[in-house]
Design a protein around this motif. Structure first.
Motif, PDB file in Angstrom:
ATOM      1  N   GLU A  11      72.006 -56.981 -33.319  1.00 21.61           N
ATOM      2  CA  GLU A  11      71.979 -55.819 -34.199  1.00 21.61           C
ATOM      3  C   GLU A  11      70.933 -56.059 -35.271  1.00 21.61           C
ATOM      4  OE1 GLU A  11      75.521 -55.041 -36.443  1.00 21.61           O
ATOM      5  OE2 GLU A  11      75.996 -57.175 -36.660  1.00 21.61           O
ATOM      6  N   THR A  12      70.324 -54.997 -35.732  1.00 24.02           N
ATOM      7  CA  THR A  12      69.270 -55.138 -36.728  1.00 24.02           C
ATOM      8  C   THR A  12      69.864 -55.307 -38.124  1.00 24.02           C
ATOM      9  OG1 THR A  12      69.097 -52.773 -37.214  1.00 24.02           O
ATOM     10  CG2 THR A  12      67.759 -53.627 -35.391  1.00 24.02           C
ATOM     11  N   VAL A  13      69.022 -55.793 -39.016  1.00 19.61           N
ATOM     12  CA  VAL A  13      69.345 -55.773 -40.438  1.00 19.61           C
ATOM     13  C   VAL A  13      69.614 -54.315 -40.812  1.00 19.61           C
ATOM     14  CG1 VAL A  13      68.406 -56.155 -42.757  1.00 19.61           C
ATOM     15  CG2 VAL A  13      67.932 -57.795 -40.910  1.00 19.61           C
ATOM     16  N   PRO A  14      70.680 -54.023 -41.576  1.00 21.33           N
ATOM     17  CA  PRO A  14      70.949 -52.630 -41.940  1.00 21.33           C
ATOM     18  C   PRO A  14      69.794 -52.023 -42.735  1.00 21.33           C
ATOM     19  CG  PRO A  14      72.862 -54.005 -42.395  1.00 21.33           C
ATOM     20  CD  PRO A  14      71.727 -54.936 -42.072  1.00 21.33           C
ATOM     21  N   VAL A  15      69.648 -50.703 -42.631  1.00 20.70           N
ATOM     22  CA  VAL A  15      68.647 -50.022 -43.463  1.00 20.70           C
ATOM     23  C   VAL A  15      69.090 -50.108 -44.920  1.00 20.70           C
ATOM     24  CG1 VAL A  15      67.942 -48.470 -41.604  1.00 20.70           C
ATOM     25  CG2 VAL A  15      69.757 -47.761 -43.180  1.00 20.70           C
ATOM     26  N   PRO A  16      68.170 -50.034 -45.864  1.00 18.97           N
ATOM     27  CA  PRO A  16      68.537 -50.246 -47.272  1.00 18.97           C
ATOM     28  C   PRO A  16      69.293 -49.111 -47.931  1.00 18.97           C
ATOM     29  CG  PRO A  16      66.180 -49.821 -47.079  1.00 18.97           C
ATOM     30  CD  PRO A  16      66.710 -49.964 -45.689  1.00 18.97           C
ATOM     31  N   HIS A  17      69.307 -47.936 -47.326  1.00 16.19           N
ATOM     32  CA  HIS A  17      69.950 -46.794 -47.963  1.00 16.19           C
ATOM     33  C   HIS A  17      71.330 -46.519 -47.362  1.00 16.19           C
ATOM     34  CE1 HIS A  17      65.710 -46.164 -49.099  1.00 16.19           C
ATOM     35  NE2 HIS A  17      66.225 -45.639 -50.184  1.00 16.19           N
ATOM     36  N   THR A  18      72.239 -46.059 -48.203  1.00  9.77           N
ATOM     37  CA  THR A  18      73.593 -45.770 -47.776  1.00  9.77           C
ATOM     38  C   THR A  18      73.674 -44.392 -47.120  1.00  9.77           C
ATOM     39  OG1 THR A  18      74.117 -44.837 -49.941  1.00  9.77           O
ATOM     40  CG2 THR A  18      74.555 -47.191 -49.628  1.00  9.77           C
ATOM     41  N   VAL A  39      60.613 -53.135 -32.515  1.00 12.42           N
ATOM     42  CA  VAL A  39      61.346 -51.877 -32.562  1.00 12.42           C
ATOM     43  C   VAL A  39      61.057 -51.223 -33.910  1.00 12.42           C
ATOM     44  CG1 VAL A  39      63.621 -50.773 -32.568  1.00 12.42           C
ATOM     45  CG2 VAL A  39      63.171 -52.710 -31.032  1.00 12.42           C
ATOM     46  N   ILE A  40      60.530 -50.013 -33.871  1.00 16.34           N
ATOM     47  CA  ILE A  40      60.227 -49.263 -35.095  1.00 16.34           C
ATOM     48  C   ILE A  40      61.346 -48.260 -35.317  1.00 16.34           C
ATOM     49  CG2 ILE A  40      58.558 -47.787 -36.278  1.00 16.34           C
ATOM     50  CD1 ILE A  40      56.432 -48.908 -34.303  1.00 16.34           C
ATOM     51  N   GLY A  41      61.988 -48.334 -36.480  1.00 18.75           N
ATOM     52  CA  GLY A  41      63.109 -47.453 -36.758  1.00 18.75           C
ATOM     53  C   GLY A  41      62.854 -46.581 -37.968  1.00 18.75           C
ATOM     54  N   VAL A  49      60.882 -48.726 -40.732  1.00 16.21           N
ATOM     55  CA  VAL A  49      61.171 -50.156 -40.702  1.00 16.21           C
ATOM     56  C   VAL A  49      60.796 -50.710 -39.335  1.00 16.21           C
ATOM     57  CG1 VAL A  49      63.575 -49.689 -40.081  1.00 16.21           C
ATOM     58  CG2 VAL A  49      62.966 -51.896 -41.085  1.00 16.21           C
ATOM     59  N   VAL A  50      60.210 -51.917 -39.333  1.00 13.55           N
ATOM     60  CA  VAL A  50      59.830 -52.590 -38.095  1.00 13.55           C
ATOM     61  C   VAL A  50      60.708 -53.827 -37.936  1.00 13.55           C
ATOM     62  CG1 VAL A  50      57.980 -53.653 -36.769  1.00 13.55           C
ATOM     63  CG2 VAL A  50      57.445 -51.795 -38.364  1.00 13.55           C
ATOM     64  N   TYR A  51      61.322 -53.967 -36.743  1.00 10.38           N
ATOM     65  CA  TYR A  51      62.185 -55.108 -36.446  1.00 10.38           C
ATOM     66  C   TYR A  51      61.599 -55.915 -35.287  1.00 10.38           C
ATOM     67  CZ  TYR A  51      65.702 -52.137 -38.788  1.00 10.38           C
ATOM     68  OH  TYR A  51      66.382 -51.342 -39.668  1.00 10.38           O
ATOM     69  N   ASP A  52      61.934 -57.219 -35.245  1.00  7.54           N
ATOM     70  CA  ASP A  52      61.617 -58.009 -34.063  1.00  7.54           C
ATOM     71  C   ASP A  52      62.792 -57.924 -33.098  1.00  7.54           C
ATOM     72  OD1 ASP A  52      63.579 -59.779 -34.972  1.00  7.54           O
ATOM     73  OD2 ASP A  52      62.135 -61.267 -35.692  1.00  7.54           O
ATOM     74  N   LEU A  53      62.713 -58.653 -31.977  1.00  4.41           N
ATOM     75  CA  LEU A  53      63.754 -58.557 -30.962  1.00  4.41           C
ATOM     76  C   LEU A  53      65.030 -59.299 -31.336  1.00  4.41           C
ATOM     77  CD1 LEU A  53      61.778 -58.705 -27.585  1.00  4.41           C
ATOM     78  CD2 LEU A  53      62.546 -56.717 -28.902  1.00  4.41           C
ATOM     79  N   ALA A  54      64.987 -60.026 -32.452  1.00  6.48           N
ATOM     80  CA  ALA A  54      66.192 -60.654 -32.969  1.00  6.48           C
ATOM     81  C   ALA A  54      66.866 -59.790 -34.033  1.00  6.48           C
ATOM     82  CB  ALA A  54      65.870 -62.036 -33.542  1.00  6.48           C
ATOM     83  N   GLY A  55      66.287 -58.613 -34.302  1.00  4.01           N
ATOM     84  CA  GLY A  55      66.857 -57.700 -35.284  1.00  4.01           C
ATOM     85  C   GLY A  55      66.415 -57.959 -36.706  1.00  4.01           C
ATOM     86  N   ASN A  56      65.505 -58.926 -36.883  1.00  2.00           N
ATOM     87  CA  ASN A  56      64.997 -59.221 -38.224  1.00  2.00           C
ATOM     88  C   ASN A  56      63.996 -58.168 -38.667  1.00  2.00           C
ATOM     89  OD1 ASN A  56      66.377 -61.817 -38.394  1.00  2.00           O
ATOM     90  ND2 ASN A  56      64.870 -62.526 -36.894  1.00  2.00           N
ATOM     91  N   ILE A  58      60.628 -56.961 -40.100  1.00  2.00           N
ATOM     92  CA  ILE A  58      59.248 -57.424 -40.272  1.00  2.00           C
ATOM     93  C   ILE A  58      58.583 -56.667 -41.405  1.00  2.00           C
ATOM     94  CG2 ILE A  58      56.986 -57.584 -39.162  1.00  2.00           C
ATOM     95  CD1 ILE A  58      58.460 -57.719 -36.462  1.00  2.00           C
ATOM     96  N   GLN A  59      58.854 -55.374 -41.503  1.00  2.00           N
ATOM     97  CA  GLN A  59      58.215 -54.528 -42.518  1.00  2.00           C
ATOM     98  C   GLN A  59      59.145 -53.386 -42.883  1.00  2.00           C
ATOM     99  OE1 GLN A  59      54.919 -52.126 -41.105  1.00  2.00           O
ATOM    100  NE2 GLN A  59      53.978 -51.954 -43.123  1.00  2.00           N
ATOM    101  N   TYR A  60      59.127 -53.032 -44.163  1.00  2.00           N
ATOM    102  CA  TYR A  60      59.767 -51.789 -44.604  1.00  2.00           C
ATOM    103  C   TYR A  60      58.716 -50.996 -45.355  1.00  2.00           C
ATOM    104  CZ  TYR A  60      63.035 -48.316 -46.280  1.00  2.00           C
ATOM    105  OH  TYR A  60      63.672 -47.128 -46.499  1.00  2.00           O
ATOM    106  N   LEU A  61      58.425 -49.810 -44.853  1.00  2.00           N
ATOM    107  CA  LEU A  61      57.376 -48.970 -45.416  1.00  2.00           C
ATOM    108  C   LEU A  61      58.036 -47.788 -46.122  1.00  2.00           C
ATOM    109  CD1 LEU A  61      54.230 -49.062 -45.299  1.00  2.00           C
ATOM    110  CD2 LEU A  61      54.367 -47.458 -43.396  1.00  2.00           C
ATOM    111  N   ALA A  62      58.120 -47.875 -47.440  1.00  2.00           N
ATOM    112  CA  ALA A  62      58.829 -46.861 -48.230  1.00  2.00           C
ATOM    113  C   ALA A  62      57.900 -45.698 -48.542  1.00  2.00           C
ATOM    114  CB  ALA A  62      59.370 -47.476 -49.516  1.00  2.00           C
ATOM    115  N   GLU A  63      57.659 -44.857 -47.529  1.00  2.00           N
ATOM    116  CA  GLU A  63      56.711 -43.758 -47.687  1.00  2.00           C
ATOM    117  C   GLU A  63      57.313 -42.398 -47.373  1.00  2.00           C
ATOM    118  OE1 GLU A  63      53.019 -44.412 -45.707  1.00  2.00           O
ATOM    119  OE2 GLU A  63      52.470 -46.089 -46.997  1.00  2.00           O
TER     120      GLU A  63
END
Length: 400
Positions: A11-18, A39-41, A49-56, A58-63
């Protein structure tokens, strides 16, 4: 038939917003090393947000408050072959347009301007006829717009609306089968439709399935994705949000045959519910996902904010793995020359773009004017006479 229960292994790191924030995903397969795919979410609360295959992460683009996301490879921008990513941005109702760096796995905006459009579901299409790239986006009242994505000649991507139609009522999830030129869309309270994907295709459509009597869908109907098997078989996946399940249909021409229904249930990782976006690949992504990967948004994550769940595809479907896409050709810098500015203010010049050549190299003649910037006037094979370039196109200088 019964329901197949599968479990997520990552599972990926949760998104930062509730709240209802995580929504859609697009899988990028690394052609050189599939285990380094990404995986781009989307986070409707504020970014991509960009994740690797371990769910970590990589990038959060607050745009912006992005809803749906998709990608296509091989888009030519400024003579460079890039991975083009688009996303519907609810901040300002604009098209988010990005290039994805395969080495750093980071996104960078390449939008020429704030292009106003719908902000609901979106997906991409590359025409096998013309090679042109398109962006589909829909609305809360079922309007669908198709935009052609173009290089603006200044290193950015612009868009031109080429088609508009209406599916009937609120729609969101969509996906395009490029090779078949088919555009699929979920009309949330009705069913899944198939339209033609070319801008000239019109409004004729085929029903894949519905919530009506005899149908298998339960509203709301959300995300769509297609699995392409290495043996040529195709499978349409549908997020059946109304009962927290996913349906699979085999695609054979105009015939869609229900294959199976599955759920992602709790195991070492919690299951999914209220899923919006989904994506799938049949490519061997390494030891973690040797038979491919299915990714689904989870509306109720037990470890915090919403996130995305990864399921090895062989838990769901046994298919012949699709080989990784071929690596892109090395980018080469276009060469050319500025020739003259006419008394009318028209700039004339020529360029040879190695990335734009096919069976033979091309010389390309461009005319820049205050009205039409970077317009390709003509292109033709090499070994033409220098005098032909000059006389036929009224361009001074030495070419050949």
């Amino acid at each position: 038939p019964g329901v197949l229960d599968v479990t997520a292994t990552v599972e990926t790191v949760p998104v930062p917003h509730t709240g209802d924030s995580a929504d859609d995903i697009a899988i990028w397969v690394n052609p050189s090393d599939p285990s380094m795919s990404a995986v781009i979410g989307t986070d409707k609360g504020g970014g991509l947000v960009v994740y690797d295959l371990a769910g970590n992460q990589i990038q959060y683009l607050a745009e912006g408050r992005f809803n749906n996301v998709d990608l296509r490879t091989g888009f030519s921008l400024g003579g460079q072959s890039i991975i083009l990513v688009t996303a519907a941005n609810r901040d300002g109702d604009i098209i988010g347009i990005y290039k994805f760096d395969p080495n750093t796995r980071l996104l960078e905006s390449v939008a020429a301007s704030a292009i106003r459009a719908h902000d609901q579901g979106s997906c991409m299409y590359r025409s096998p006829i013309t090679g042109k790239y398109y962006y589909f986006v829909n609305s809360l009242v079922g309007d669908v717009d198709q935009w052609e994505l173009i290089d603006n000649g200044a290193g950015k991507v612009d868009a031109l609306k080429v088609r508009t139609f209406n599916v009937g009522s609120i729609a969101e999830g969509c996906v395009v089968d490029d090779s078949a030129m088919h555009f699929y869309i979920s009309e949330e309270k009705v069913g899944v439709w198939r339209y033609g994907a070319e801008p000239t295709a019109g409004t004729n459509r085929i029903s894949v399935d519905s919530i009506a009597s005899g149908g298998r869908l339960v509203a709301d109907i959300e995300g769509l994705t297609i699995a392409y098997s290495g043996d040529g078989s195709k499978y349409l996946f549908v997020s059946n949000q109304g009962n927290n399940s996913y349906l699979i249909y085999t695609i054979q021409g105009d015939t869609y045959t229900f294959l199976k229904k599955f759920r992602i249930v709790a195991g070492a990782i919690d299951g999914t519910s209220d899923t919006d976006g989904i994506d799938v690949t049949t490519v061997n992504l390494g030891t973690a996902f040797p038979s491919g990967l299915f990714v689904a948004q989870d509306g109720t994550n037990d470890n915090g904010n919403q996130n995305f769940k990864y399921v090895p595809l062989n838990q769901i479907l046994e298919v012949t793995p699709q080989p990784p896409p071929p690596p892109p050709p090395p980018n080469q810098t276009p060469v050319g020359a500025f020739d003259e500015i006419t008394t009318e203010g028209i700039v004339k010049g020529w360029s040879y773009d190695p990335d734009a050549s096919s069976t033979s190299n091309k010389v390309q003649i461009y005319i820049n004017s205050p009205i039409e910037t970077g317009a390709l006037l003509s292109s033709f094979a090499t070994n033409i006479l220098r005098s032909d370039v000059n006389s036929n196109f009224g361009i001074i200088g030495n070419h050949g």
